[in-house]
Design an enzyme around this catalytic site. Structure first.
Site, PDB file in Angstrom:
ATOM      1  N   HIS A 252       0.298   1.084   4.657  1.00 13.51           N
ATOM      2  CA  HIS A 252      -0.461   1.239   5.903  1.00 13.51           C
ATOM      3  C   HIS A 252       0.115   2.252   6.879  1.00 13.51           C
ATOM      4  O   HIS A 252      -0.519   2.588   7.869  1.00 13.51           O
ATOM      5  CB  HIS A 252      -0.597  -0.118   6.616  1.00 13.51           C
ATOM      6  CG  HIS A 252      -1.956  -0.312   7.244  1.00 13.51           C
ATOM      7  ND1 HIS A 252      -2.445  -1.540   7.632  1.00 13.51           N
ATOM      8  CD2 HIS A 252      -2.922   0.599   7.568  1.00 13.51           C
ATOM      9  CE1 HIS A 252      -3.665  -1.388   8.167  1.00 13.51           C
ATOM     10  NE2 HIS A 252      -3.977  -0.118   8.139  1.00 13.51           N
TER      11      HIS A 252
ATOM     12  N   ASP B   5      -6.342  -6.989   9.520  1.00 15.27           N
ATOM     13  CA  ASP B   5      -4.995  -7.096   8.951  1.00 15.27           C
ATOM     14  C   ASP B   5      -4.409  -8.479   9.252  1.00 15.27           C
ATOM     15  O   ASP B   5      -4.681  -9.046  10.312  1.00 15.27           O
ATOM     16  CB  ASP B   5      -4.107  -6.022   9.600  1.00 15.27           C
ATOM     17  CG  ASP B   5      -2.887  -5.620   8.763  1.00 15.27           C
ATOM     18  OD1 ASP B   5      -2.499  -4.443   8.813  1.00 15.27           O
ATOM     19  OD2 ASP B   5      -2.324  -6.505   8.072  1.00 15.27           O
TER      20      ASP B   5
ATOM     21  N   HIS C 276      -1.341  -8.561   9.728  1.00 18.33           N
ATOM     22  CA  HIS C 276      -0.209  -8.067  10.526  1.00 18.33           C
ATOM     23  C   HIS C 276      -0.690  -7.139  11.646  1.00 18.33           C
ATOM     24  O   HIS C 276      -1.750  -6.533  11.534  1.00 18.33           O
ATOM     25  CB  HIS C 276       0.756  -7.289   9.622  1.00 18.33           C
ATOM     26  CG  HIS C 276       1.155  -8.028   8.378  1.00 18.33           C
ATOM     27  ND1 HIS C 276       0.518  -7.849   7.159  1.00 18.33           N
ATOM     28  CD2 HIS C 276       2.102  -8.957   8.176  1.00 18.33           C
ATOM     29  CE1 HIS C 276       1.085  -8.637   6.258  1.00 18.33           C
ATOM     30  NE2 HIS C 276       2.044  -9.323   6.833  1.00 18.33           N
TER      31      HIS C 276
ATOM     32  N   ASP D  49       1.275  -4.489  12.738  1.00 12.54           N
ATOM     33  CA  ASP D  49       1.786  -3.119  12.453  1.00 12.54           C
ATOM     34  C   ASP D  49       2.084  -2.391  13.753  1.00 12.54           C
ATOM     35  O   ASP D  49       1.792  -1.204  13.903  1.00 12.54           O
ATOM     36  CB  ASP D  49       0.796  -2.355  11.569  1.00 12.54           C
ATOM     37  CG  ASP D  49       0.641  -3.024  10.208  1.00 12.54           C
ATOM     38  OD1 ASP D  49      -0.312  -2.662   9.471  1.00 12.54           O
ATOM     39  OD2 ASP D  49       1.444  -3.917   9.888  1.00 12.54           O
TER      40      ASP D  49
ATOM     41  N   HIS E 175       5.341   0.847   7.291  1.00  9.76           N
ATOM     42  CA  HIS E 175       3.966   0.292   7.239  1.00  9.76           C
ATOM     43  C   HIS E 175       3.763  -0.784   8.287  1.00  9.76           C
ATOM     44  O   HIS E 175       2.641  -1.198   8.552  1.00  9.76           O
ATOM     45  CB  HIS E 175       3.601  -0.222   5.842  1.00  9.76           C
ATOM     46  CG  HIS E 175       4.264  -1.509   5.428  1.00  9.76           C
ATOM     47  ND1 HIS E 175       3.819  -2.223   4.345  1.00  9.76           N
ATOM     48  CD2 HIS E 175       5.337  -2.187   5.899  1.00  9.76           C
ATOM     49  CE1 HIS E 175       4.587  -3.299   4.182  1.00  9.76           C
ATOM     50  NE2 HIS E 175       5.504  -3.303   5.110  1.00  9.76           N
TER      51      HIS E 175
ATOM     52  N   ASP F 190      -6.561  -3.402   6.017  1.00 11.55           N
ATOM     53  CA  ASP F 190      -5.451  -3.761   5.142  1.00 11.55           C
ATOM     54  C   ASP F 190      -5.978  -4.861   4.233  1.00 11.55           C
ATOM     55  O   ASP F 190      -6.445  -5.893   4.725  1.00 11.55           O
ATOM     56  CB  ASP F 190      -4.287  -4.262   6.011  1.00 11.55           C
ATOM     57  CG  ASP F 190      -3.025  -4.512   5.205  1.00 11.55           C
ATOM     58  OD1 ASP F 190      -1.936  -4.240   5.722  1.00 11.55           O
ATOM     59  OD2 ASP F 190      -3.134  -4.983   4.055  1.00 11.55           O
TER      60      ASP F 190
ATOM     61  N   ASP G  97      -4.684  -7.091   2.818  1.00  8.57           N
ATOM     62  CA  ASP G  97      -4.047  -8.405   2.991  1.00  8.57           C
ATOM     63  C   ASP G  97      -4.692  -9.241   4.096  1.00  8.57           C
ATOM     64  O   ASP G  97      -4.258 -10.367   4.363  1.00  8.57           O
ATOM     65  CB  ASP G  97      -2.520  -8.288   3.196  1.00  8.57           C
ATOM     66  CG  ASP G  97      -2.119  -7.687   4.532  1.00  8.57           C
ATOM     67  OD1 ASP G  97      -1.000  -7.115   4.592  1.00  8.57           O
ATOM     68  OD2 ASP G  97      -2.876  -7.774   5.520  1.00  8.57           O
TER      69      ASP G  97
ATOM     70  N   GLU H 217      -2.938  -0.884   1.074  1.00  7.62           N
ATOM     71  CA  GLU H 217      -2.031  -1.956   0.659  1.00  7.62           C
ATOM     72  C   GLU H 217      -2.467  -2.712  -0.602  1.00  7.62           C
ATOM     73  O   GLU H 217      -2.055  -3.857  -0.796  1.00  7.62           O
ATOM     74  CB  GLU H 217      -1.769  -2.928   1.824  1.00  7.62           C
ATOM     75  CG  GLU H 217      -1.067  -2.291   3.019  1.00  7.62           C
ATOM     76  CD  GLU H 217       0.455  -2.138   2.848  1.00  7.62           C
ATOM     77  OE1 GLU H 217       1.030  -2.757   1.945  1.00  7.62           O
ATOM     78  OE2 GLU H 217       1.051  -1.373   3.628  1.00  7.62           O
TER      79      GLU H 217
HETATM   80  N1  LIG Z   1       0.753  -3.178   6.594  1.00  4.58           N
HETATM   81  C1  LIG Z   1       1.521  -4.186   6.367  1.00  4.58           C
HETATM   82  N2  LIG Z   1       1.387  -4.911   5.252  1.00  4.58           N
HETATM   83  N3  LIG Z   1       2.499  -4.460   7.287  1.00  4.58           N
HETATM   84  C2  LIG Z   1       3.465  -5.535   7.091  1.00  4.58           C
HETATM   85  C3  LIG Z   1       4.462  -5.546   8.268  1.00  4.58           C
HETATM   86  C4  LIG Z   1       5.423  -6.741   8.177  1.00  4.58           C
HETATM   87  C5  LIG Z   1       6.426  -6.793   9.312  1.00  4.58           C
HETATM   88  N4  LIG Z   1       5.778  -7.062  10.601  1.00  4.58           N
HETATM   89  C6  LIG Z   1       7.225  -5.486   9.414  1.00  4.58           C
HETATM   90  O1  LIG Z   1       7.080  -4.791  10.416  1.00  4.58           O
HETATM   91  O2  LIG Z   1       7.967  -5.170   8.503  1.00  4.58           O
HETATM   92 MN   LIG Z   2      -0.899  -6.331   6.477  1.00  2.00          MN
HETATM   93 MN   LIG Z   3      -1.179  -3.378   7.651  1.00  2.00          MN
END
Ligand SMILES: NC(=[NH2+])NCCC[C@H](N)C(=O)O
Ligand SMILES: [Mn+2]
Ligand SMILES: [Mn+2]
Length: 316
Positions: free
Chosen positions: A112, A139, A141, A143, A156, A243, A245, A288
């Site tokens: 990402h 998402d 998350h 990010d 990411h 994303d 996920d 992702e």
């Molecule tokens: N695009 C994603 N899957 N991001 C996951 C980030 C997980 C965590 N918050 C990090 O900064 O490492």
């Molecule tokens: Mn994510």
């Molecule tokens: Mn993401």
């Protein structure tokens, strides 16, 4: 007498017709787990192109953005950050050119971190029309980390912070629009795994953030209608950064950072159908996908169907 039930009256939105440009970004430099660099291949092996062409869209495959080989970076964080920045500079030019030409870029990741470039390119093209860019971030998350706040160091987990103008200077200045996205034009949907620093930043900036609990309590339709309304208010169009996920791992196991309790298959489709019906989407990322964790390309196939819903596939 048999009762007759009319199907709910729903305005049939004229599907968008035009050209979709596939841009592959075979990159996993921003993640700690290997594998999402194979996401573009997995998507190209899915029914994606056939589904888009079935909608009457022209599909241009622009190939892949060149990505440096990981071994040349010796896992040195600064070298990795610089390499990702170079990829994002190239990607921003490509997405800006597509949006400028009235073509919709569909960026296939890859991790990402690429969105720091793809969204920046959209923002440059819209800024040339005197417009700001709305961003819907689907998402698990946020990010929203900077290199300083990140616990993992994985880029990411950082693209949104850079699009808002925070973090590593070369990575937060990829658009002629500074910041590329204004906080009031960003909407998160599907959040369920945040770092403390991200929670604090969301509160401090007053960002629009719909978690999985909001979806549970209010329903996907209410959340997504609000998300579209926010992202289109005062902007010239919306970049949707999806994303994979954000969908529950039971449906989408092949993702880089799986988190249980995600969107159902139908919630994910309804979100895309609402995006399509808004007529506001100018660009899309789908990122992702990790074929190593997938089962017979089922996640890529699911994402191909979701993309088709975003580009106008209808049930009826
Ligand atoms: N695009 C994603 N899957 N991001 C996951 C980030 C997980 C965590 N918050 C990090 O900064 O490492
Ligand atoms: Mn994510
Ligand atoms: Mn993401």
């Amino acid at each position: 007498m048999n009762a007759t039930f009319a199907s709910p009256a729903r305005a049939v939105v004229k599907p968008w017709t035009g050209t979709v440009q596939l841009i592959g970004v075979p990159m996993d430099l921003g993640a700690s787990r290997r594998g999402v660099d194979m996401g573009p291949s997995a998507m190209r092996l899915s029914s994606l192109t056939a589904q888009l062409e079935r909608l009457g869209l022209a599909v241009q495959d622009a190939g892949n953005v060149p990505v440096p080989d990981r071994t040349s970076l010796a896992n040195e964080p600064r070298a990795v950050l610089d390499a990702i920045t170079e990829v994002c500079i190239d990607l921003a030019d490509r997405t800006a050119a597509a949006v400028r030409a009235g073509i919709r870029p569909l960026v296939l990741g890859g991790d990402h971190s690429l969105a720091a470039g793809s969204v920046a390119g959209t923002a440059t093209a819209l800024a040339e029309r005197g417009q700001r860019t709305g961003l819907i971030w689907l998402d698990a998350h946020a990010d929203l980390n900077t290199p300083q706040s990140s616990l993992s160091g994985n880029v990411h987990g950082m693209p949104v912070a850079h699009l808002l103008g925070f973090g590593h200077r070369p990575l937060r200045q990829l658009s002629t629009a500074i910041p590329a996205v204004s906080p009031e034009h960003l909407v998160y949907v599907g959040l369920r795994d945040l770092d403390d620093a991200e929670r604090a930043m969301i509160r401090e900036l007053g960002l629009h953030a719909y978690t999985m609990r909001d979806i549970d309590e209010r329903g996907l339709r209410a959340v997504m209608d609000e998300a579209v309304s926010i992202a289109t208010d005062g902007t010239g169009g919306v970049h949707v950064s999806c994303d994979a996920d954000w969908v529950d791992p039971a449906e989408a196991p092949g993702v880089g950072t799986p988190v249980r309790g995600g969107a159902t298959l139908r919630e994910a489709h309804l979100a895309m159908e609402i995006v399509h019906d808004s007529g506001a989407m100018v660009a899309m990322d789908l990122v992702e996908i990790n074929p190593i964790l997938d089962r017979q390309n089922q996640t890529a196939e699911l994402c191909a169907e979701l993309i088709a819903s975003a580009f106008g596939r209808r049930i009826l």
